[in-house]
Design an enzyme around this catalytic site. Sequence first.
Site, short mmCIF file in Angstrom:
data_model
loop_
_atom_site.label_atom_id
_atom_site.label_comp_id
_atom_site.label_asym_id
_atom_site.label_seq_id
_atom_site.Cartn_x
_atom_site.Cartn_y
_atom_site.Cartn_z
CD GLU A 1 -2.96 -0.96 2.35
OE1 GLU A 1 -2.86 -0.03 3.15
OE2 GLU A 1 -3.90 -1.76 2.35
CD GLU B 1 -3.52 -5.87 4.51
OE1 GLU B 1 -4.32 -5.06 5.01
OE2 GLU B 1 -2.30 -5.65 4.42
C1 BG6 Z 1 -4.12 -2.02 5.64
C2 BG6 Z 1 -2.71 -2.26 6.08
O1 BG6 Z 1 -4.20 -0.70 5.23
O2 BG6 Z 1 -5.14 -2.10 6.55
C3 BG6 Z 1 -2.58 -2.94 7.43
O3 BG6 Z 1 -1.97 -2.94 5.12
C4 BG6 Z 1 -3.63 -2.38 8.37
O4 BG6 Z 1 -1.28 -2.75 7.88
C5 BG6 Z 1 -4.98 -2.73 7.80
O5 BG6 Z 1 -3.48 -2.80 9.68
C6 BG6 Z 1 -6.14 -2.31 8.67
O6 BG6 Z 1 -6.09 -0.95 8.93
P1 BG6 Z 1 -6.13 -0.40 10.41
O7 BG6 Z 1 -5.76 1.04 10.29
O8 BG6 Z 1 -7.53 -0.60 10.86
O9 BG6 Z 1 -5.13 -1.21 11.17
#
Ligand code: BG6
Length: 494
Positions: free
Chosen positions: A157, A367
């Site tokens: 990202e 993810e």
């Molecule tokens: C993604 C990232 O943006 O979202 C992760 O790659 C991150 O590192 C995940 O933890 C969830 O976002 P957040 O801010 O809720 O932890």
Amino acid sequence: MTTNFLWGSATASYQCEGAWNEDGRVPSLWDTYLHDNHLENGDIASDHYHRFKEDIQLMKEGGHNTYRFSLSWPRLITDLAGTINPKGVDFYHRLIDECLANGIEPFITIFHWDLPDYLEQRGGWLSKETIEAYVTLCDLVFKEYGQKVKYWTTFNEPRYYVFSGYFIGNYPPGVHNPQQTISASYNMMLANAEAVKRFKALAMPGEIGIVHSYGPIYGVDDRPETRQAMRDADNYYNNWILDTAILGEIPQDMLAKLAGQGFDLSFILPEELKTIKQNTVDFVGLNYYARVLIAPYETGETILAINNSGASGQGSSKVVVREWFEQVWDHANSEFTPWDTEIYPQGLYEGILMAHKKYGVPIYITENGVGAYEDVSGEVINDQFRIDFLNDHIDAIKRSMADGADVRGYYVWSTMDLYSWKNGSEKRYGLVALDFDQDRQRKPKASYYWYKAVCQSNGETIEATRQYRQDYFSMLTIINEETNEKERDEDVFS
Ligand code: BG6
């Protein structure tokens, strides 16, 4: 699903490893930023550094055949001179070997935001020195681990990292500077191409891709001004990563618009554009949390208010990019988490098809998951909301594959509860719960057992989602119209 579909979950080094000052690791910019500002940090995190064997056993017992994790740069190279830390190198050998011994395919992210602080002090991603240092890191890890690892990604990202750090200012280095945002973005994309170039030059086995925070674009209506705002938003959220990495082309209309607004683009050099053009990725990793709903820009200055508290959920997020677009959250008609993240599986279905039609490269959903405040004190942790969320998103993937998309893997974010950046560790995403106040004992949630059946059945246990919302105008509609127009044009000339 194809027979060799990858089913797994994902983490990132800073968010789970802990051991922040052990075995020769030096501080990352996150360590320094969080320590200096007295904020919750990842000093211990999930203690994965010490407990990775236990975590991999849980993955294996949970039916996973792959694990996506990142390498900690400050654990591997400890100063500007490029000194290699043998204990850091050894740690990732042990982690990779443990995966392989348990039938788990390692899927490696080279950079997931934990830039060594010694580089941040020299300007971080604003400096071309960081690109050189990054290529040195790539060289090291390709040579060390390249015979064992089939799947590599250069960056996690870049858009989220750069925009949060240099535009919104809620991540380190914590500034609001649009010119720096553009420079840092460009440097990361150039570094991506340089890494691909090195990968190919070393004739590494395996494939290399990039991971993008994907925000499929929807419009509040189909007026011409909304369509223009959608295009600008697509450039802002997606195209400058995806077009640049996959097609080797930075969107021309975006560059023209930036130049028209008076930004300095003189740092972009012709020979660098050639490197970008010649060194494109083999596949793309898409992280999907929500779609992005866009309205035309009306008036006023840029506003970038992000809900990192999970407290209100009702409108504390606001994004206006002056002269570009406004992002809206339709709280009246849709479902949101307390962090203003919309729950919208149909966006994954449409988003995959958009990416497939436009780029045609293999796609991994690197993810997908839902963060929540959860009570993890009981014997049984019933996270039915997560099961519903994952079911509907995997169903969206299955539908996109039935409609022709080439999706090859899926990773739940996250393997276990971990440190969630500015949201802290109480915003939980894990299939496995952790008690952060005590000994970090691992306790699988209901979703872990549910996901195990999904993995073991290769997705057969997923229930079909019955309702698909079609209430907004989407980029896919535009792409389809363009495709139809092109086909019509071709017909005319054939
Ligand atoms: C993604 C990232 O943006 O979202 C992760 O790659 C991150 O590192 C995940 O933890 C969830 O976002 P957040 O801010 O809720 O932890």
